[in-house]
Design a protein around this motif. Structure first.
Motif, mmCIF file in Angstrom:
data_model
loop_
_atom_site.group_PDB
_atom_site.id
_atom_site.type_symbol
_atom_site.label_atom_id
_atom_site.label_comp_id
_atom_site.label_asym_id
_atom_site.label_seq_id
_atom_site.Cartn_x
_atom_site.Cartn_y
_atom_site.Cartn_z
ATOM 1 N N VAL A 291 -9.149 -3.877 -1.054
ATOM 2 C CA VAL A 291 -7.811 -4.453 -0.891
ATOM 3 C C VAL A 291 -7.882 -5.755 -0.090
ATOM 4 N N LEU B 140 -7.530 4.237 1.430
ATOM 5 C CA LEU B 140 -7.542 3.354 2.599
ATOM 6 C C LEU B 140 -8.050 4.035 3.863
ATOM 7 N N LEU C 38 -6.720 5.660 8.494
ATOM 8 C CA LEU C 38 -5.635 5.285 7.576
ATOM 9 C C LEU C 38 -4.499 4.564 8.310
ATOM 10 N N GLY D 105 -12.569 1.408 0.375
ATOM 11 C CA GLY D 105 -11.196 1.228 -0.101
ATOM 12 C C GLY D 105 -10.526 0.051 0.588
ATOM 13 N N ILE D 106 -10.733 -0.051 1.885
ATOM 14 C CA ILE D 106 -10.127 -1.159 2.650
ATOM 15 C C ILE D 106 -10.675 -2.499 2.138
ATOM 16 N N LEU E 155 -6.333 -5.092 6.917
ATOM 17 C CA LEU E 155 -5.515 -5.796 5.910
ATOM 18 C C LEU E 155 -4.693 -6.896 6.566
ATOM 19 N N THR F 209 0.857 -1.191 0.000
ATOM 20 C CA THR F 209 0.000 0.000 0.000
ATOM 21 C C THR F 209 0.893 1.241 0.000
ATOM 22 N N ALA G 149 -7.043 0.721 8.663
ATOM 23 C CA ALA G 149 -6.642 0.065 7.407
ATOM 24 C C ALA G 149 -5.628 -1.066 7.654
ATOM 25 N N ASN H 233 2.030 -3.068 4.688
ATOM 26 C CA ASN H 233 1.057 -2.069 5.143
ATOM 27 C C ASN H 233 1.808 -0.770 5.327
#
Ligand SMILES: NC(=O)c1ccc[n+]([C@@H]2O[C@H](COP(=O)([O-])OP(=O)(O)OC[C@H]3O[C@@H](n4cnc5c(N)ncnc54)[C@H](OP(=O)(O)O)[C@@H]3O)[C@@H](O)[C@H]2O)c1
Length: 252
Positions: A70, A61, A110, A66-67, A118, A8, A114, A86
């Motif tokens: 991914v 993110l 963020l 957005g998260i 992830l 990312t 995020a 990350n």
């Protein structure tokens, strides 16, 4: 062996250094950021130079959509990701209490939500395969109390240390990467005044990425690139709390 890595914030700074170093080693990439043009530019350059596959995901993110985009890629059956970096991050200018709380929310989302989502998706996918690596880009700021940014990075260091212990048995290494001042777009984006930071304190993003990958191979839970920051970090982790707080009060 890392066949495919998802990074990312791969269009600039430390994330871009990871992308270039991993592509040089023949690793296929999935790169994530908000700006599609820049992602496509990086992808084209790395495909042409190293002959690796580079997939592009445009995602913000700081948002749950957005998260999810991914996370879905991380758990996709038949297209495994062996390494998650990350890295995407930004900081609000100003100190907590004087900033707009909506900006603090975005920063928290963020820098904490995020990577948490992830990492969760990656651990679930990797533990089924019995191997994998996760690098969570934190900061040396995690070791001193300096507003919400350092608090978010401290959270990431703490969770990474625990996850590295917890999941090493199923073949997953989790690392918190803690760089000091690194020449990237970060400080310019937050409009920070960095004129007072002495030259010796600046690291190169390429060296940060290389040191982190070397420490990952060794299974280290915390990677602090460069001798100078290893010394500074040891001092801030072991010095009396009152002294550390006093130094931290002097500024960012
Ligand atoms: N530079 C330092 O001195 C330093 C020191 C310690 C730790 N760090 C940490 O290192 C990490 C990388 O920072 P950097 O210095 O390399 O910063 P940078 O040069 O500003 O690069 C940030 C990258 O993250 C992406 N990004 C920013 N906001 C995003 C969002 N909401 N969603 C998705 N992608 C986003 C940017 O692309 P788009 O703008 O196109 O989205 C860019 O690719 C951060 O976690 C930072 O906290 C930096």
């Amino acid at each position: 062996m890392t066949r495919t890595a998802l990074i990312t914030g791969a269009t600039a700074g430390i994330g871009n250094a990871f992308a270039r170093e991993l592509a040089r080693r023949g690793t296929h990439l999935v790169i994530v950021a908000r700006t599609t043009d820049r992602l496509e530019q990086v992808a084209a350059e790395l495909r042409a130079k190293h002959g690796v596959d580079v997939e592009v995901i445009t995602a913000d993110l700081a948002t749950i959509d957005g998260i999810r985009k991914v996370s879905d890629r991380l758990t996709e059956a038949g297209r495994p990701i062996d390494l998650l970096v990350n890295n995407a991050g930004a900081s609000s200018a100003g100190w907590f209490g004087a900033t707009d709380i909506a900006d603090e929310d975005r920063q928290l989302d963020l820098l904490v939500r995020a990577p948490m989502h992830l990492m969760d998706a990656a651990i679930k996918a990797m533990s089924g395969r019995g191997q994998g690596g996760i690098i969570n880009v934190a900061s040396v700021a995690a070791f001193t109390p300096r507003g919400s940014y350092s608090a978010h990075k401290a959270w990431l260091v703490n969770l990474s240390q625990w996850a590295n212990l917890q999941y090493s048995d199923v073949g997953i290494t989790v690392q918190a990467l803690c760089p000091g001042f690194t020449r990237t777009e970060f400080h310019q984006r937050m409009q920070a005044n960095i004129a007072d930071v002495p030259r010796w304190m600046w690291l190169k993003a390429d060296n940060v990425a290389k040191a982190s990958l070397k420490d990952l191979e060794r299974g280290k839970a915390i990677s602090v690139p460069s001798l100078r920051y290893k010394v500074l970090t040891a001092i801030s982790r072991h010095a009396p709390a009152a002294l550390v707080a006093n130094i931290a009060k002097r500024g960012r």
